[in-house]
Design a protein around this motif. Structure first.
Motif, PDB file in Angstrom:
ATOM      1  N   GLU A   1       1.028  -1.167   0.073  1.00 17.22           N
ATOM      2  CA  GLU A   1       0.008   0.022  -0.071  1.00 17.22           C
ATOM      3  C   GLU A   1       1.055   1.111   0.150  1.00 17.22           C
ATOM      4  O   GLU A   1       0.507   2.217  -0.776  1.00 17.22           O
ATOM      5  N   GLU A   2       2.002   1.488   0.836  1.00 17.91           N
ATOM      6  CA  GLU A   2       2.747   2.312   0.738  1.00 17.91           C
ATOM      7  C   GLU A   2       3.479   2.722  -0.599  1.00 17.91           C
ATOM      8  O   GLU A   2       3.597   3.807  -0.848  1.00 17.91           O
ATOM      9  N   GLY A   3       3.975   1.657  -1.198  1.00 16.66           N
ATOM     10  CA  GLY A   3       4.624   1.815  -2.500  1.00 16.66           C
ATOM     11  C   GLY A   3       3.581   2.459  -3.237  1.00 16.66           C
ATOM     12  O   GLY A   3       4.203   3.433  -4.163  1.00 16.66           O
ATOM     13  N   ILE A   4       2.367   2.049  -3.631  1.00 22.31           N
ATOM     14  CA  ILE A   4       1.450   2.307  -4.587  1.00 22.31           C
ATOM     15  C   ILE A   4       1.108   3.789  -4.464  1.00 22.31           C
ATOM     16  O   ILE A   4       1.032   4.700  -5.010  1.00 22.31           O
ATOM     17  N   LYS A   5       0.813   3.955  -2.926  1.00 23.15           N
ATOM     18  CA  LYS A   5       0.492   5.437  -2.594  1.00 23.15           C
ATOM     19  C   LYS A   5       1.304   6.587  -3.006  1.00 23.15           C
ATOM     20  O   LYS A   5       1.067   7.561  -3.371  1.00 23.15           O
ATOM     21  N   LYS A   6       2.440   6.225  -2.668  1.00 20.48           N
ATOM     22  CA  LYS A   6       3.674   7.237  -3.080  1.00 20.48           C
ATOM     23  C   LYS A   6       3.813   7.472  -4.497  1.00 20.48           C
ATOM     24  O   LYS A   6       4.037   8.578  -4.800  1.00 20.48           O
ATOM     25  N   ALA A   7       3.596   6.316  -5.306  1.00 27.78           N
ATOM     26  CA  ALA A   7       3.727   6.518  -6.734  1.00 27.78           C
ATOM     27  C   ALA A   7       2.432   7.669  -7.116  1.00 27.78           C
ATOM     28  O   ALA A   7       2.823   8.370  -7.923  1.00 27.78           O
ATOM     29  N   LEU A   8       1.176   7.262  -6.389  1.00 27.42           N
ATOM     30  CA  LEU A   8       0.240   8.135  -6.977  1.00 27.42           C
ATOM     31  C   LEU A   8       0.211   9.460  -6.465  1.00 27.42           C
ATOM     32  O   LEU A   8      -0.158  10.231  -7.005  1.00 27.42           O
ATOM     33  N   ASP A   9       0.694   9.589  -5.217  1.00 25.69           N
ATOM     34  CA  ASP A   9       0.937  10.838  -4.770  1.00 25.69           C
ATOM     35  C   ASP A   9       1.769  11.798  -5.599  1.00 25.69           C
ATOM     36  O   ASP A   9       1.418  12.933  -5.812  1.00 25.69           O
ATOM     37  N   LYS A  10       2.869  11.078  -6.133  1.00 29.48           N
ATOM     38  CA  LYS A  10       3.802  11.758  -6.935  1.00 29.48           C
ATOM     39  C   LYS A  10       3.072  12.221  -8.480  1.00 29.48           C
ATOM     40  O   LYS A  10       3.438  13.495  -9.010  1.00 29.48           O
ATOM     41  N   TYR A  11       2.556  11.190  -9.195  1.00 30.24           N
ATOM     42  CA  TYR A  11       2.353  11.416 -10.520  1.00 30.24           C
ATOM     43  C   TYR A  11       0.704  11.428 -10.665  1.00 30.24           C
ATOM     44  O   TYR A  11       0.314  11.806 -11.971  1.00 30.24           O
ATOM     45  N   ASP A  12      -0.297  10.976  -9.949  1.00 32.37           N
ATOM     46  CA  ASP A  12      -1.741  10.989 -10.288  1.00 32.37           C
ATOM     47  C   ASP A  12      -2.101  12.225  -9.948  1.00 32.37           C
ATOM     48  O   ASP A  12      -3.311  12.326  -9.201  1.00 32.37           O
ATOM     49  N   THR A  13      -1.765  13.063 -10.946  1.00 30.26           N
ATOM     50  CA  THR A  13      -2.438  14.757 -10.273  1.00 30.26           C
ATOM     51  C   THR A  13      -3.814  14.635 -11.143  1.00 30.26           C
ATOM     52  O   THR A  13      -4.609  15.778 -10.625  1.00 30.26           O
ATOM     53  N   HIS A  14      -4.135  14.019 -11.972  1.00 30.29           N
ATOM     54  CA  HIS A  14      -5.572  14.164 -12.460  1.00 30.29           C
ATOM     55  C   HIS A  14      -6.546  12.955 -11.774  1.00 30.29           C
ATOM     56  O   HIS A  14      -7.685  12.759 -12.182  1.00 30.29           O
ATOM     57  N   HIS A  15      -6.157  12.584 -10.713  1.00 36.62           N
ATOM     58  CA  HIS A  15      -6.924  11.410 -10.039  1.00 36.62           C
ATOM     59  C   HIS A  15      -7.399  10.370 -10.660  1.00 36.62           C
ATOM     60  O   HIS A  15      -8.658   9.845 -10.835  1.00 36.62           O
ATOM     61  N   ARG A  16      -6.659   9.629 -11.719  1.00 35.69           N
ATOM     62  CA  ARG A  16      -7.249   8.489 -12.511  1.00 35.69           C
ATOM     63  C   ARG A  16      -7.228   7.352 -11.822  1.00 35.69           C
ATOM     64  O   ARG A  16      -7.945   6.214 -12.178  1.00 35.69           O
ATOM     65  N   TYR A  17      -6.513   7.347 -10.847  1.00 36.35           N
ATOM     66  CA  TYR A  17      -6.226   5.836 -10.261  1.00 36.35           C
ATOM     67  C   TYR A  17      -6.329   6.005  -8.618  1.00 36.35           C
ATOM     68  O   TYR A  17      -6.264   4.925  -8.083  1.00 36.35           O
ATOM     69  N   ARG A  18      -6.643   7.162  -8.154  1.00 37.30           N
ATOM     70  CA  ARG A  18      -6.609   7.249  -6.705  1.00 37.30           C
ATOM     71  C   ARG A  18      -7.676   6.365  -6.172  1.00 37.30           C
ATOM     72  O   ARG A  18      -7.680   5.973  -5.013  1.00 37.30           O
ATOM     73  N   ASP A  19      -8.769   6.009  -6.820  1.00 32.85           N
ATOM     74  CA  ASP A  19      -9.952   5.274  -6.119  1.00 32.85           C
ATOM     75  C   ASP A  19      -9.402   3.614  -6.229  1.00 32.85           C
ATOM     76  O   ASP A  19     -10.036   3.006  -5.420  1.00 32.85           O
ATOM     77  N   CYS A  20      -8.297   3.311  -6.827  1.00 30.22           N
ATOM     78  CA  CYS A  20      -7.899   1.914  -6.664  1.00 30.22           C
ATOM     79  C   CYS A  20      -7.420   1.837  -5.197  1.00 30.22           C
ATOM     80  O   CYS A  20      -7.335   0.666  -4.889  1.00 30.22           O
ATOM     81  N   LEU A  21      -7.037   2.789  -4.374  1.00 30.24           N
ATOM     82  CA  LEU A  21      -6.658   2.662  -3.172  1.00 30.24           C
ATOM     83  C   LEU A  21      -7.804   2.368  -1.894  1.00 30.24           C
ATOM     84  O   LEU A  21      -7.680   2.014  -0.972  1.00 30.24           O
ATOM     85  N   ASP A  22      -9.203   2.781  -2.641  1.00 30.77           N
ATOM     86  CA  ASP A  22     -10.215   2.354  -1.935  1.00 30.77           C
ATOM     87  C   ASP A  22     -10.751   0.947  -2.069  1.00 30.77           C
ATOM     88  O   ASP A  22     -10.939   0.389  -3.158  1.00 30.77           O
ATOM     89  N   LYS A  23     -10.852   0.436  -0.697  1.00 26.92           N
ATOM     90  CA  LYS A  23     -11.237  -1.239  -0.510  1.00 26.92           C
ATOM     91  C   LYS A  23     -12.742  -1.413  -1.205  1.00 26.92           C
ATOM     92  O   LYS A  23     -12.920  -2.546  -1.672  1.00 26.92           O
ATOM     93  N   ASN A  24     -13.266  -0.412  -1.463  1.00 35.39           N
ATOM     94  CA  ASN A  24     -14.741  -0.556  -1.732  1.00 35.39           C
ATOM     95  C   ASN A  24     -14.811  -0.512  -3.360  1.00 35.39           C
ATOM     96  O   ASN A  24     -15.853  -0.460  -3.900  1.00 35.39           O
ATOM     97  N   LEU A  25     -13.845  -0.261  -4.154  1.00 35.14           N
ATOM     98  CA  LEU A  25     -13.886  -0.224  -5.536  1.00 35.14           C
ATOM     99  C   LEU A  25     -14.218  -1.668  -6.094  1.00 35.14           C
ATOM    100  O   LEU A  25     -13.984  -2.532  -5.490  1.00 35.14           O
TER     101      LEU A  25
END
Length: 307
Positions: free
Chosen positions: A188-212
């Motif tokens: 989770e930490e590795g994925i979150k760090k990558a998304l925090d750095k590059y996912d500026t348009h929130h294309r992937y942010r909801d992947c961290l939501d276990k309810n997806l």
């Protein structure tokens, strides 16, 4: 787990995910269930009439990346391109349309940047397919001690064939994730760090939501969809086997979703976690293992140099 196990996991992880998903490419999820149930063993067939354990262009182009960097680590793009062209000349069973446009354009222009631009035009401005995403994983371990160089080469290898910024962003996220796993971050930490750095348009942010919801994913050849499917598979399973099985059973572009998931899962769980029966059936095992031996020598040599 040692670093070598993780690096070897990236390479073989891509190949196993590719081979498991290859026969399911372009199939719908419901058709996979109807014909096979849950696929968790190497099958043959599919539209490419693959043998069990046979890989596709995903693995072939990944190996070209490795060979090109080994040839010239400081500036590998031209060498990577030579290996792309050698592979293309071998008349592979399948090749992505954008990639093929770029290779043909290079043979006319002898300029990779121009080739990527021409391929972008030929695709009517839609060059954010997953053709660069599927192959770029090894860059993360070659330049694991130089993050800026790692991202630079990740971007440049994408621009050879796929110049759309959306696709390039996906490559950067994937390789940042692998890079984090090589630093022994948690999943989770590795994925979150990558998304925090590059996912500026929130294309992937909801992947961290276990309810997806699984059924809301789109297993297409669009780089965003492919990476979303792979992130979901990583975050909703607990080992390499289950991550790749979930990924390929989504159907659609199953070989590439399997390859992308397999590379990241391989970096996290390592080569030693992979099913021996899959490895035994992998048609290109000896080719990859021979390349791994060269790569391992390179890694050891550079570690000694850095001391």
């Amino acid at each position: 787990m040692d670093l070598e196990d993780r690096i070897k996991g990236v390479i073989f992880g891509v190949a196993l995910g590719d081979a498991l998903g290859g026969p399911l490419e372009f199939m719908k999820q419901e058709d996979i269930r109807w014909e096979y149930g849950l696929v968790e063993q190497m099958l043959g067939g599919g539209w490419l009439e693959l043998e069990p354990g046979e890989t596709t262009d995903d693995t072939a182009m990944m190996l070209c990346i490795i060979k090109g960097i080994l040839d010239n680590p400081d500036d590998p793009i031209e060498e990577i391109g030579k290996h792309f062209l050698d592979w293309y000349a071998s008349k592979p069973k399948a090749i992505g349309s954008t990639t093929e446009h770029a290779l043909k354009a290079y043979l006319a222009e002898y300029d990779w940047l121009k080739a990527g631009e021409l391929a972008h035009r030929a695709s009517h401005g839609k060059s954010a397919g997953n053709g660069a995403l599927m192959r770029c994983g090894p860059i993360a371990f070659f330049y694991r001690d130089n993050y800026e160089k790692m991202i630079e080469i990740t971007i440049k290898q994408s621009r050879m064939t796929h110049i759309d910024p959306v696709g390039i962003e996906a490559c950067c996220i994937k390789n940042h994730i692998i890079w984090e796993f090589l630093q022994e971050r948690t999943l989770e930490e590795g994925i979150k760090k990558a998304l925090d750095k590059y996912d500026t348009h929130h294309r992937y942010r909801d992947c961290l939501d276990k309810n997806l919801i699984y059924k809301d994913l789109k297993p297409t050849g669009f780089a965003v969809d492919t990476l979303r499917c792979s992130l979901y598979a990583l975050l909703h399973t607990k080992d390499y086997h289950d991550a790749v099985v979930m990924a390929v059973n989504m159907g659609g572009d199953a070989d590439t979703i399997g390859a992308v998931t397999g590379g990241m899962a391989g970096a996290y769980y390592g080569y030693s976690s992979m099913p021996a029966v899959w490895m035994y059936q992998l048609k290109c095992f000896h080719e990859i293992d021979e390349l791994w031996r060269l790569l391992r020598t390179y890694i050891i040599k550079n570690e000694k140099k850095d001391r």
